[in-house]
Design a protein around this motif. Structure first.
Motif, PDB file in Angstrom:
ATOM      1  N   SER A 113       6.892 -26.005  54.597  1.00 41.25           N
ATOM      2  CA  SER A 113       5.655 -25.620  53.903  1.00 41.25           C
ATOM      3  C   SER A 113       5.665 -25.455  52.426  1.00 41.25           C
ATOM      4  O   SER A 113       6.931 -24.552  52.159  1.00 41.25           O
ATOM      5  CB  SER A 113       4.991 -24.603  54.572  1.00 41.25           C
ATOM      6  OG  SER A 113       3.781 -24.033  53.916  1.00 41.25           O
ATOM      7  N   ASP A 114       5.126 -25.741  51.458  1.00 39.63           N
ATOM      8  CA  ASP A 114       4.960 -25.479  49.985  1.00 39.63           C
ATOM      9  C   ASP A 114       4.685 -23.984  50.072  1.00 39.63           C
ATOM     10  O   ASP A 114       4.763 -23.590  48.824  1.00 39.63           O
ATOM     11  CB  ASP A 114       4.143 -26.296  49.311  1.00 39.63           C
ATOM     12  CG  ASP A 114       2.549 -26.440  49.607  1.00 39.63           C
ATOM     13  OD1 ASP A 114       2.274 -25.749  50.485  1.00 39.63           O
ATOM     14  OD2 ASP A 114       1.874 -27.110  48.998  1.00 39.63           O
ATOM     15  N   GLN A 115       4.039 -23.295  51.006  1.00 45.19           N
ATOM     16  CA  GLN A 115       3.715 -21.918  50.834  1.00 45.19           C
ATOM     17  C   GLN A 115       4.154 -21.464  51.839  1.00 45.19           C
ATOM     18  O   GLN A 115       4.436 -21.792  53.069  1.00 45.19           O
ATOM     19  CB  GLN A 115       2.076 -21.676  50.747  1.00 45.19           C
ATOM     20  CG  GLN A 115       1.284 -22.660  49.831  1.00 45.19           C
ATOM     21  CD  GLN A 115       1.651 -21.879  48.173  1.00 45.19           C
ATOM     22  OE1 GLN A 115       1.537 -20.656  48.174  1.00 45.19           O
ATOM     23  NE2 GLN A 115       1.850 -22.819  47.480  1.00 45.19           N
ATOM     24  N   ARG A 116       4.302 -19.848  51.973  1.00 40.42           N
ATOM     25  CA  ARG A 116       4.945 -19.029  52.919  1.00 40.42           C
ATOM     26  C   ARG A 116       3.896 -19.012  54.037  1.00 40.42           C
ATOM     27  O   ARG A 116       2.741 -18.704  53.874  1.00 40.42           O
ATOM     28  CB  ARG A 116       5.445 -17.544  52.475  1.00 40.42           C
ATOM     29  CG  ARG A 116       6.586 -17.620  51.811  1.00 40.42           C
ATOM     30  CD  ARG A 116       7.066 -16.326  51.501  1.00 40.42           C
ATOM     31  NE  ARG A 116       7.669 -15.345  52.421  1.00 40.42           N
ATOM     32  CZ  ARG A 116       8.082 -14.267  52.448  1.00 40.42           C
ATOM     33  NH1 ARG A 116       8.676 -14.037  51.413  1.00 40.42           N
ATOM     34  NH2 ARG A 116       8.610 -13.763  53.802  1.00 40.42           N
ATOM     35  N   ILE A 119      17.341 -27.041  51.273  1.00 40.46           N
ATOM     36  CA  ILE A 119      16.143 -27.021  50.499  1.00 40.46           C
ATOM     37  C   ILE A 119      16.442 -27.970  49.301  1.00 40.46           C
ATOM     38  O   ILE A 119      17.254 -27.655  48.461  1.00 40.46           O
ATOM     39  CB  ILE A 119      15.525 -25.817  50.180  1.00 40.46           C
ATOM     40  CG1 ILE A 119      15.233 -25.043  51.357  1.00 40.46           C
ATOM     41  CG2 ILE A 119      14.362 -25.852  49.337  1.00 40.46           C
ATOM     42  CD1 ILE A 119      16.256 -24.306  51.982  1.00 40.46           C
ATOM     43  N   ARG A 120      15.654 -29.054  49.046  1.00 36.58           N
ATOM     44  CA  ARG A 120      16.020 -29.786  47.944  1.00 36.58           C
ATOM     45  C   ARG A 120      15.074 -29.664  46.803  1.00 36.58           C
ATOM     46  O   ARG A 120      15.210 -29.597  45.785  1.00 36.58           O
ATOM     47  CB  ARG A 120      15.951 -31.505  48.381  1.00 36.58           C
ATOM     48  CG  ARG A 120      16.786 -31.912  49.454  1.00 36.58           C
ATOM     49  CD  ARG A 120      18.068 -31.983  49.250  1.00 36.58           C
ATOM     50  NE  ARG A 120      18.353 -33.014  48.419  1.00 36.58           N
ATOM     51  CZ  ARG A 120      19.471 -33.284  47.845  1.00 36.58           C
ATOM     52  NH1 ARG A 120      20.516 -32.614  47.721  1.00 36.58           N
ATOM     53  NH2 ARG A 120      19.531 -34.766  47.221  1.00 36.58           N
ATOM     54  N   LYS A 121      13.660 -29.296  47.159  1.00 31.94           N
ATOM     55  CA  LYS A 121      12.844 -29.249  46.073  1.00 31.94           C
ATOM     56  C   LYS A 121      12.073 -27.762  46.819  1.00 31.94           C
ATOM     57  O   LYS A 121      11.839 -27.682  47.991  1.00 31.94           O
ATOM     58  CB  LYS A 121      11.780 -29.995  45.955  1.00 31.94           C
ATOM     59  CG  LYS A 121      12.107 -31.185  45.056  1.00 31.94           C
ATOM     60  CD  LYS A 121      12.281 -30.932  43.725  1.00 31.94           C
ATOM     61  CE  LYS A 121      12.576 -32.117  42.863  1.00 31.94           C
ATOM     62  NZ  LYS A 121      12.640 -32.030  41.622  1.00 31.94           N
ATOM     63  N   ILE A 172      13.221 -31.360  51.973  1.00 28.42           N
ATOM     64  CA  ILE A 172      14.445 -30.640  52.581  1.00 28.42           C
ATOM     65  C   ILE A 172      15.489 -31.836  53.008  1.00 28.42           C
ATOM     66  O   ILE A 172      15.098 -33.156  53.290  1.00 28.42           O
ATOM     67  CB  ILE A 172      13.972 -29.899  53.796  1.00 28.42           C
ATOM     68  CG1 ILE A 172      13.325 -30.422  54.891  1.00 28.42           C
ATOM     69  CG2 ILE A 172      13.093 -28.701  53.153  1.00 28.42           C
ATOM     70  CD1 ILE A 172      13.153 -29.768  56.178  1.00 28.42           C
ATOM     71  N   LEU A 173      16.582 -31.627  53.442  1.00 30.36           N
ATOM     72  CA  LEU A 173      17.313 -32.153  54.270  1.00 30.36           C
ATOM     73  C   LEU A 173      17.686 -31.324  55.609  1.00 30.36           C
ATOM     74  O   LEU A 173      17.563 -30.287  55.734  1.00 30.36           O
ATOM     75  CB  LEU A 173      18.931 -32.466  53.658  1.00 30.36           C
ATOM     76  CG  LEU A 173      19.004 -33.279  52.476  1.00 30.36           C
ATOM     77  CD1 LEU A 173      20.487 -33.186  52.117  1.00 30.36           C
ATOM     78  CD2 LEU A 173      18.655 -34.703  52.806  1.00 30.36           C
ATOM     79  N   ARG A 229      21.776 -25.785  48.728  1.00 33.82           N
ATOM     80  CA  ARG A 229      22.952 -25.032  49.741  1.00 33.82           C
ATOM     81  C   ARG A 229      22.497 -25.277  51.144  1.00 33.82           C
ATOM     82  O   ARG A 229      21.387 -25.496  51.614  1.00 33.82           O
ATOM     83  CB  ARG A 229      22.721 -23.573  49.557  1.00 33.82           C
ATOM     84  CG  ARG A 229      23.708 -22.817  50.238  1.00 33.82           C
ATOM     85  CD  ARG A 229      23.680 -21.344  50.146  1.00 33.82           C
ATOM     86  NE  ARG A 229      24.568 -20.516  51.098  1.00 33.82           N
ATOM     87  CZ  ARG A 229      24.486 -19.325  51.174  1.00 33.82           C
ATOM     88  NH1 ARG A 229      24.000 -18.520  50.273  1.00 33.82           N
ATOM     89  NH2 ARG A 229      25.260 -18.637  52.058  1.00 33.82           N
ATOM     90  N   ASN A 230      23.535 -25.846  51.953  1.00 32.59           N
ATOM     91  CA  ASN A 230      23.536 -25.829  53.329  1.00 32.59           C
ATOM     92  C   ASN A 230      23.435 -24.670  54.109  1.00 32.59           C
ATOM     93  O   ASN A 230      24.555 -23.864  54.046  1.00 32.59           O
ATOM     94  CB  ASN A 230      24.824 -26.719  53.748  1.00 32.59           C
ATOM     95  CG  ASN A 230      24.825 -28.235  53.115  1.00 32.59           C
ATOM     96  OD1 ASN A 230      23.669 -28.646  52.878  1.00 32.59           O
ATOM     97  ND2 ASN A 230      25.679 -28.896  53.535  1.00 32.59           N
TER      98      ASN A 230
END
Length: 229
Positions: free
Chosen positions: A136-139, A73-75, A36-37, A109-110
């Motif tokens: 987190s990689d999961q909710r 969110i970058r990945k 993330i940024l 998207r910002n």
């Protein structure tokens, strides 16, 4: 934000920012890691012309100063920005609502808190305020469920559910501190949070330039504590 403590509004003398970060230590950044940024900026009322500054450890702010946060969110991952005010009340600043994960949650998207061009402006109510940034990689379904129960509960139940929220947030730290990694590199219609007011004529300074990239293995957690004296 629901408020930053019922004891904020014209924050008079001082806001002392304390910063705590859990950067789940690990070997290094992998291009496939969730990323993330994140940006957290402030504009001092006394600055002329207005100048945006990164919120840092030990930063002192005062009444009339403005705050804004940005998430990108970058990945693919799931990001939560949660606020706890000086009286122990919780509000979720991001996502704007939990349905957003299914309806408006885009890579690159910002997203801003508050939304759009608005800023939060420090008021005169005092007390400690805490922001929790969790990616987190999961909710985090337990957090989501407890928060929804909290937000919809009667006042008589809120204290117990707030205690459960704290326990779950602390549990994230304890569970993943030893096993996850994190690497940092440089890089409007929402209800108002108590303790802040909408800044009329807020400066449109973009905070994206302050963003730092955070890469992590499973989970990343940071907390920012504002101590208004």
């Amino acid at each position: 934000m629901r408020r930053f403590g019922r004891n904020l509004l014209c924050l008079t003398p001082v806001f002392l920012f304390l910063f705590h970060s859990i950067l789940m230590a690990g070997p290094g950044q992998n291009s496939s890691d969730p990323r993330i940024l994140w940006a957290f900026g402030a504009i001092r009322a006394a600055s002329n012309p207005p100048k945006v500054e990164p919120v840092t450890a030990g930063m002192v702010l005062s009444s009339g100063d403005k705050l804004k946060m940005m998430i990108q969110i970058r990945k693919k991952c799931f990001v939560y920005l949660i606020h706890r005010d000086s009286e122990g009340n919780f509000s979720m600043l991001f996502p704007y609502n939990l349905k957003q994960f299914d309806t408006d949650y885009q890579i690159a998207r910002n997203y801003y808190a508050p939304k759009g061009e608005a800023w939060f402006q420090l008021d005169n109510r005092t007390g400690s305020e805490t922001f929790y940034l969790i990616a987190s990689d999961q909710r985090l379904l337990d957090i989501e469920y407890t928060y929804e129960q909290y937000a919809s509960s009667k006042d008589s139940r809120k204290q117990d559910l707030a205690g459960q929220m704290i326990s779950e947030l602390d549990g994230i730290t304890e569970k993943y501190l030893a096993s996850s990694k994190g690497v940092e590199t440089g890089a409007a219609d929402r209800p108002l949070v108590r303790g802040f007011e909408r800044a009329t004529g807020a400066d449109q300074t973009e905070i994206a330039g302050l963003a730092r990239e955070i890469s992590f293995d499973h989970i990343h957690s940071e907390s920012f504590i504002i101590d208004h004296r």
